[in-house]
Design a protein around this motif. Sequence first.
Motif, mmCIF file in Angstrom:
data_model
loop_
_atom_site.group_PDB
_atom_site.id
_atom_site.type_symbol
_atom_site.label_atom_id
_atom_site.label_comp_id
_atom_site.label_asym_id
_atom_site.label_seq_id
_atom_site.Cartn_x
_atom_site.Cartn_y
_atom_site.Cartn_z
ATOM 1 N N PHE A 12 0.828 -1.207 0.000
ATOM 2 C CA PHE A 12 0.000 0.000 0.000
ATOM 3 C C PHE A 12 0.862 1.256 0.000
ATOM 4 O O PHE A 12 0.500 2.271 -0.605
ATOM 5 N N GLN A 13 2.025 1.189 0.666
ATOM 6 C CA GLN A 13 2.905 2.345 0.757
ATOM 7 C C GLN A 13 3.343 2.841 -0.610
ATOM 8 O O GLN A 13 3.611 4.018 -0.793
ATOM 9 N N ARG A 14 3.421 1.964 -1.610
ATOM 10 C CA ARG A 14 3.895 2.348 -2.925
ATOM 11 C C ARG A 14 2.986 3.377 -3.580
ATOM 12 O O ARG A 14 3.442 4.224 -4.333
ATOM 13 N N ARG A 17 0.681 7.752 -1.220
ATOM 14 C CA ARG A 17 0.732 9.200 -1.426
ATOM 15 C C ARG A 17 -0.080 9.625 -2.637
ATOM 16 O O ARG A 17 -0.886 10.566 -2.543
ATOM 17 N N PRO A 18 0.088 8.988 -3.816
ATOM 18 C CA PRO A 18 -0.758 9.357 -4.956
ATOM 19 C C PRO A 18 -2.246 9.176 -4.659
ATOM 20 O O PRO A 18 -3.068 9.983 -5.103
ATOM 21 N N PHE A 23 -7.380 11.384 -4.346
ATOM 22 C CA PHE A 23 -8.732 10.946 -4.025
ATOM 23 C C PHE A 23 -9.737 12.084 -4.041
ATOM 24 O O PHE A 23 -10.783 12.006 -4.700
ATOM 25 N N TRP A 24 -9.433 13.166 -3.323
ATOM 26 C CA TRP A 24 -10.421 14.233 -3.181
ATOM 27 C C TRP A 24 -10.677 14.972 -4.489
ATOM 28 O O TRP A 24 -11.846 15.265 -4.802
#
Length: 290
Positions: A12-14, A17-18, A23-24
């Motif tokens: 998930f860490q990969r 950030r993106p 998302f918003w």
Amino acid sequence: MGIERRFTYESFQRWRRPFELGFWPVFAVVNTAFNGVIAQMDNRSIPPWAPWVWEVSSTIMILALLPALIAALRRWPIGWETWQQNVPRHVLCSIVFSLIHVEGMVLLRKLAYIVEGDHYDFGHWWVRFGYEYLKDVRTYFSIIAGISFYRFWVMRLQGEARLLDEPDVGPPLEPVEQPERFLVRKLGKEFLLAAREIEWLQASGNYVNLHVRERDYPLRATMAGIEARLDAQHFVRVHRSYVVNLDFLVEIEPLETGDARLLMRDGIKIPCSRRYRAALRERFGQAATA
């Protein structure tokens, strides 16, 4: 025969950030598109561009206010132990949020209407604000709930550390004032983490992240409070937000500013403030010759 793929915190860490950054905006575009279509269908007697101006102006202001909302949640998190104290604060924040949101979107709508050669009439401000606030408070707390749930999910996936509790009966098995181990809870399972295995600690809001083998375990504590309970022979303060384990420190790189950059065993570099640099060099030299 297929290959089994497990969803882990490392995988998930990969793209964490993106995902968090994207998302918003993506959600706002999709939500605006749906609301714009519905508003246009419900207002066929007005110019077709007007409903889109309403929705887009509102979305722009919400996105502009989102960093402040996230900062407010970081400052006053809502959890089992804090909701009674912090929910009233967020109610006040929601009023400020709504005032800025309404004022900004009205200004954007007036500008858009001027471009179209028309005039935008918001009506009686305080009457309309009451109506808009009922929508904004729902939006505010929906975002708060979404972010809180996401952080809880990430923490469950990542794992969370806490200090060992004193036993109800009998003396503790190890010193409580200077713990030798921490209890780590991850995905419903618990295991013990030796304090000597912690490579460094970093302050992060209401938590202190314990970094162990490329993984961070958040511990609800202050940096000053946890620093006082660590073994001073191994752990030393190097920055307002960092404490390092001398056993994992490889090199101290002086900087022209008077600060320093610390190279850890795994290749990570950590800042060192000038106020801690001299003491660190002395302690590092003692540790290296020990």
